[in-house]
Scaffold this motif. Structure first.
Motif, PDB file in Angstrom:
ATOM      1  N   ILE A 168       0.835  -1.210   0.000  1.00 19.43           N
ATOM      2  CA  ILE A 168       0.000   0.000   0.000  1.00 19.43           C
ATOM      3  C   ILE A 168       0.868   1.258   0.000  1.00 19.43           C
ATOM      4  N   ILE A 169       1.949   1.267   0.804  1.00 20.75           N
ATOM      5  CA  ILE A 169       2.851   2.426   0.806  1.00 20.75           C
ATOM      6  C   ILE A 169       3.493   2.594  -0.567  1.00 20.75           C
ATOM      7  N   GLY A 170       3.995   1.485  -1.123  1.00 19.39           N
ATOM      8  CA  GLY A 170       4.631   1.549  -2.435  1.00 19.39           C
ATOM      9  C   GLY A 170       3.680   2.010  -3.518  1.00 19.39           C
ATOM     10  N   THR A 171       2.437   1.536  -3.455  1.00 16.70           N
ATOM     11  CA  THR A 171       1.447   1.938  -4.458  1.00 16.70           C
ATOM     12  C   THR A 171       1.049   3.399  -4.280  1.00 16.70           C
ATOM     13  N   SER A 172       0.977   3.866  -3.036  1.00 17.94           N
ATOM     14  CA  SER A 172       0.663   5.277  -2.794  1.00 17.94           C
ATOM     15  C   SER A 172       1.758   6.180  -3.350  1.00 17.94           C
ATOM     16  N   VAL A 173       3.009   5.776  -3.128  1.00 20.34           N
ATOM     17  CA  VAL A 173       4.125   6.529  -3.691  1.00 20.34           C
ATOM     18  C   VAL A 173       4.034   6.536  -5.217  1.00 20.34           C
ATOM     19  N   ALA A 174       3.702   5.383  -5.784  1.00 20.32           N
ATOM     20  CA  ALA A 174       3.579   5.285  -7.230  1.00 20.32           C
ATOM     21  C   ALA A 174       2.481   6.215  -7.745  1.00 20.32           C
ATOM     22  N   ALA A 175       1.363   6.283  -7.009  1.00 19.37           N
ATOM     23  CA  ALA A 175       0.256   7.148  -7.442  1.00 19.37           C
ATOM     24  C   ALA A 175       0.672   8.620  -7.433  1.00 19.37           C
ATOM     25  N   VAL A 176       1.401   9.038  -6.371  1.00 18.55           N
ATOM     26  CA  VAL A 176       1.864  10.427  -6.301  1.00 18.55           C
ATOM     27  C   VAL A 176       2.854  10.706  -7.428  1.00 18.55           C
ATOM     28  N   THR A 177       3.801   9.805  -7.603  1.00 17.83           N
ATOM     29  CA  THR A 177       4.802   9.979  -8.658  1.00 17.83           C
ATOM     30  C   THR A 177       4.142  10.059 -10.028  1.00 17.83           C
ATOM     31  N   LEU A 178       3.194   9.173 -10.268  1.00 12.77           N
ATOM     32  CA  LEU A 178       2.509   9.141 -11.557  1.00 12.77           C
ATOM     33  C   LEU A 178       1.744  10.445 -11.803  1.00 12.77           C
ATOM     34  N   THR A 179       1.118  10.955 -10.763  1.00 12.78           N
ATOM     35  CA  THR A 179       0.353  12.202 -10.903  1.00 12.78           C
ATOM     36  C   THR A 179       1.260  13.372 -11.273  1.00 12.78           C
ATOM     37  N   VAL A 180       2.397  13.488 -10.552  1.00 11.19           N
ATOM     38  CA  VAL A 180       3.319  14.596 -10.812  1.00 11.19           C
ATOM     39  C   VAL A 180       3.918  14.466 -12.214  1.00 11.19           C
ATOM     40  N   MET A 181       4.350  13.274 -12.555  1.00 13.10           N
ATOM     41  CA  MET A 181       4.951  13.073 -13.878  1.00 13.10           C
ATOM     42  C   MET A 181       3.954  13.351 -14.997  1.00 13.10           C
ATOM     43  N   THR A 182       2.734  12.891 -14.804  1.00 16.15           N
ATOM     44  CA  THR A 182       1.715  13.113 -15.837  1.00 16.15           C
ATOM     45  C   THR A 182       1.455  14.599 -16.028  1.00 16.15           C
ATOM     46  N   THR A 183       1.429  15.340 -14.912  1.00 20.35           N
ATOM     47  CA  THR A 183       1.227  16.792 -15.002  1.00 20.35           C
ATOM     48  C   THR A 183       2.339  17.450 -15.808  1.00 20.35           C
ATOM     49  N   ILE A 184       3.581  17.050 -15.523  1.00 17.98           N
ATOM     50  CA  ILE A 184       4.716  17.629 -16.252  1.00 17.98           C
ATOM     51  C   ILE A 184       4.679  17.243 -17.723  1.00 17.98           C
ATOM     52  N   LEU A 185       4.374  15.974 -17.997  1.00 21.82           N
ATOM     53  CA  LEU A 185       4.319  15.512 -19.394  1.00 21.82           C
ATOM     54  C   LEU A 185       3.222  16.231 -20.173  1.00 21.82           C
ATOM     55  N   LEU A 186       2.085  16.446 -19.529  1.00 22.03           N
ATOM     56  CA  LEU A 186       0.995  17.167 -20.208  1.00 22.03           C
ATOM     57  C   LEU A 186       1.419  18.596 -20.539  1.00 22.03           C
ATOM     58  N   SER A 187       2.239  19.197 -19.640  1.00 25.26           N
ATOM     59  CA  SER A 187       2.697  20.556 -19.923  1.00 25.26           C
ATOM     60  C   SER A 187       3.672  20.595 -21.089  1.00 25.26           C
ATOM     61  N   ARG A 188       4.356  19.491 -21.373  1.00 22.20           N
ATOM     62  CA  ARG A 188       5.306  19.453 -22.476  1.00 22.20           C
ATOM     63  C   ARG A 188       4.638  19.098 -23.798  1.00 22.20           C
ATOM     64  N   SER A 189       3.752  18.063 -23.761  1.00 25.53           N
ATOM     65  CA  SER A 189       3.095  17.638 -25.007  1.00 25.53           C
ATOM     66  C   SER A 189       1.888  16.768 -24.673  1.00 25.53           C
ATOM     67  N   PRO A 190       0.702  17.354 -24.656  1.00 28.66           N
ATOM     68  CA  PRO A 190      -0.498  16.556 -24.384  1.00 28.66           C
ATOM     69  C   PRO A 190      -0.685  15.395 -25.358  1.00 28.66           C
ATOM     70  N   PRO A 191      -0.491  15.578 -26.676  1.00 28.72           N
ATOM     71  CA  PRO A 191      -0.696  14.437 -27.586  1.00 28.72           C
ATOM     72  C   PRO A 191       0.228  13.267 -27.267  1.00 28.72           C
ATOM     73  N   LEU A 192       1.505  13.582 -26.956  1.00 26.47           N
ATOM     74  CA  LEU A 192       2.443  12.512 -26.647  1.00 26.47           C
ATOM     75  C   LEU A 192       2.080  11.822 -25.327  1.00 26.47           C
ATOM     76  N   THR A 193       1.579  12.595 -24.389  1.00 25.41           N
ATOM     77  CA  THR A 193       1.150  12.015 -23.111  1.00 25.41           C
ATOM     78  C   THR A 193      -0.037  11.076 -23.314  1.00 25.41           C
ATOM     79  N   PHE A 194      -1.001  11.497 -24.122  1.00 23.49           N
ATOM     80  CA  PHE A 194      -2.153  10.633 -24.400  1.00 23.49           C
ATOM     81  C   PHE A 194      -1.717   9.362 -25.123  1.00 23.49           C
ATOM     82  N   ALA A 195      -0.726   9.494 -25.991  1.00 19.63           N
ATOM     83  CA  ALA A 195      -0.220   8.311 -26.679  1.00 19.63           C
ATOM     84  C   ALA A 195       0.398   7.331 -25.675  1.00 19.63           C
ATOM     85  N   ALA A 196       1.075   7.906 -24.658  1.00 25.43           N
ATOM     86  CA  ALA A 196       1.690   7.046 -23.640  1.00 25.43           C
ATOM     87  C   ALA A 196       0.643   6.225 -22.890  1.00 25.43           C
TER      88      ALA A 196
END
Length: 635
Positions: free
Chosen positions: A162-190
């Motif tokens: 649960i701790i590891g998955t919670s960390v993963a969820a936070v990391t995924l959220t932050v990374m997704t936010t940054i990726l969307l700021s760089r290129s939404p189409p590429l993020t959606f492709a991911a």
């Protein structure tokens, strides 16, 4: 156990809540762990930026700048060489901080794992100690051992996942936010392969859970089989059954291997399917991202378009994106394995205790008391009575014996006196008080019990004798050994009372073990001595010595003797003759002979002579890491 006494089923949420409760005392460490996780996530997000800034800003003819570029370059010199070396130092520092935070996380994980699991094991072991003999006699010991040694890691596994998955969820959220700021189409492709990942998780999660439960049960059965097989080694050797035992062992191992392979197939098929899906996603991102760089930098250059440095950041984040995505996708399949283990622990913890203190149980200080068996009825299985309407009274200081053929319920009576079981009907009373109404610890403090098994600890002779009274002096221990007829063979042993016994007292003969068990009971300060077949492994000389000892203890302690050797009961104040679970005769030895009934018939049948048992050589148990020396002691 009746259906109404079955353990309550722990819900999924309840299992998780109970798992976390074991780690509540460690909340400062958990808070530190969360802080270190935050550092790790931050470093992970930043560690690719020095290279991207170097490519896009420091070394580029047309420098590209962004807000993060500005933060990095603000602390560096203005010349390119200074910026180059500064970015190298920043990159190195991020690596050092990241690895240090990772090491700190691992050490805290170990700490939480070990101490939390220690609490689980303490609760489980304590519960196993409180459960009645009926529970233990209907379950293999190997199953309990497996739950203590392996299943006890289940709660930590749940917390860790649960701790590891919670960390993963936070990391995924932050990374997704940054990726969307760089290129939404590429993020959606991911994320185009996300539905396939969710499907594989659901498909394999159910199968892995099922196979994990099956494998754990088979492993527990194997542990029990191995334990029983080791105990049967002397029997197998005596009856030349080694090939048969080996075949049974191979079959048990084969069942375990097959169950593990079924589990391993699912555990490996799932990552294979997952990685194939993720590889497809990586190919899509690499192709599409490369085309965007080509378009924005060469085909039709645009300001703020995709750059080589930005693609490097994107690819680094994508590489790191898959790891938290895997954590989220595998959450159910991973957590169910540990949930299955935790549920096996909670099943035992939730098992009702058939023998326990009543809420209003009264204290009962140990002292000589009147023992009354008041129409006692008892049976181990429904519909099968072992004791039927047994009534008897034994005054303080008397020596009473229960005699009769095997299987008449004599030993069961002693177990009822110590509340190893409760009667189905009637009551056992001390000074008129139902023993179920007094505190269990106080009740058992009244009795020193010598069982037929004569259990010995892998400890010194003195420690074995003093097990029921650890604070006893060496003089008291030696006097108890002398009274039990054990002093002679103990003195002949190298190291005497300090000699270490092997497991189960295997380096003693049956008679020697029995005399040590009797010495253990005699050393106890309990007002009742309850002895179950105490002379069965003694030669006539030592039998008479023990009987003399018991006779001298009359009036000082109440002695309860269960035996089929009538020579031992001649001097008893009361003899109760049992047959088919009932007392059919009672009286003194002389009165029962004069009656010429069951007791008189048994007396005539009993042999007046018993051949002395050959004494086994005593082997001093080796200390850990040292070779054992075998020394033969002449008796």
């Amino acid at each position: 156990m009746s259906p109404t006494d079955a353990p309550r089923q722990t819900t999924k949420l309840g299992a998780y809540r109970r798992a976390f409760a074991y780690f509540a005392p460690d909340w400062p460490w958990i808070a530190t762990l969360v802080a270190l996780i935050g550092v790790s996530v931050g470093v992970g997000l930043l560690e690719a930026w020095p290279l991207a800034i170097l490519v896009d800003t420091v070394l580029a003819e047309d420098p590209k700048r962004g807000w993060l570029h500005g933060y990095f370059l603000a602390v560096l010199p203005k010349d390119r060489i200074g910026q180059l070396f500064g970015l190298v130092v920043i990159g190195l520092a991020l690596q050092v901080v990241g690895y240090s935070a990772w090491m700190g996380r691992m050490m805290i994980n170990y700490y939480l794992n070990y101490w939390g699991t220690t609490r689980v094991r303490a609760d489980l072991f304590g519960k196993l100690q409180r459960l009645d003999l009926g529970y233990h006699q209907t379950r293999p010991q190997g199953d309990s051992i497996y739950r203590l040694t392996t299943d006890a890691f289940g709660p930590w596994g749940i917390v860790d996942i649960i701790i590891g998955t919670s960390v993963a969820a936070v990391t995924l959220t932050v990374m997704t936010t940054i990726l969307l700021s760089r290129s939404p189409p590429l993020t959606f492709a991911a994320y185009s392969v996300a539905p396939l990942i969710l499907w594989s998780n659901w498909r394999f999660g159910m199968k892995i859970h099922k196979r994990a439960l099956e494998s754990k049960q088979v492993d527990a059965d194997l542990t029990a089989h191995i334990q029983q097989a080791i105990m049967r080694v002397p029997l197998a050797q005596a009856f030349r059954r080694e090939p048969s035992e080996f075949e049974r062992f191979e079959q048990a191992v084969a069942r375990s291997v097959k169950a593990l392979l079924r589990l391993n197939w699912q555990e490996q098929l799932y990552p294979l399917a997952r990685d194939l899906i993720l590889s497809l996603g990586s190919a899509i991102i690499l192709g599409y991202g490369g085309w965007l760089v080509y378009r924005d930098q060469f085909l039709a250059p645009v300001a703020g378009g995709m750059t080589v440095g930005a693609l490097m950041i994107f690819m680094d984040y994508l590489r790191k994106l898959w790891d938290p995505l895997k954590w989220l996708a595998e959450f159910f399949s991973k957590v169910r394995t540990f949930e299955a283990a935790a549920r096996r622990v909670f099943f035992v913890l939730d098992t009702p205790e058939a023998i326990r203190d009543r809420p209003d149980a009264a204290p009962l200080p140990p002292k000589p008391r009147l023992l009354t068996l008041d129409h006692v009825t008892f049976g181990y299985l429904p519909g099968r009575v072992v004791l039927d309407d047994v009534t008897a009274t034994i005054a303080p200081g008397e020596m009473a014996a229960f005699v009769g053929p095997s299987g008449t319920g004599k030993s069961s009576l002693l177990k009822l006196m110590l509340r190893f079981h409760d009667p189905l009907g009637g009551a056992l009373r001390l000074d008129g008080q139902d023993i179920r109404d007094v505190k269990l610890a106080d009740l058992r403090a009244h009795f020193a019990f010598v069982t037929q098994e004569n259990l010995m600890l892998p400890a010194s002779v003195a420690e074995n004798i003093a097990y029921g009274r650890p604070a006893a002096s060496r003089g008291d221990i030696e006097r108890a050994a002398a009274l039990a007829g054990a002093a002679a063979f103990i003195d002949a042993i190298p190291q005497g009372y300090d000699a270490i016994l092997s497991e189960g007292g295997a380096n003693l003969s049956g008679g020697q073990r029995q005399r040590l068990a009797i010495a253990r009971a005699l050393l106890s300060e309990a007002p009742f001595l309850a002895l179950d077949e105490p002379t069965s492994a003694l030669d006539p000389q030592n039998e008479m010595m023990l009987v003399g000892t018991l006779h001298r203890l009359k009036r000082r302690r109440t002695i309860l003797l269960v035996t089929h050797r009538l020579n031992s009961v001649v001097d008893c104040d009361r003899v109760f003759v049992m047959d088919a679970g009932r007392i059919v005769e009672r009286g003194t030895h002389a009165e029962l002979l004069a009656r010429n009934g069951v007791y008189a018939r048994l007396w005539r049948q009993e042999s007046s002579e018993t051949a002395p048992e050959p004494q086994r050589p005593f082997a001093v148990a080796a200390a850990p890491g040292r070779k054992a020396k075998k020394r033969v002691i002449e008796q």
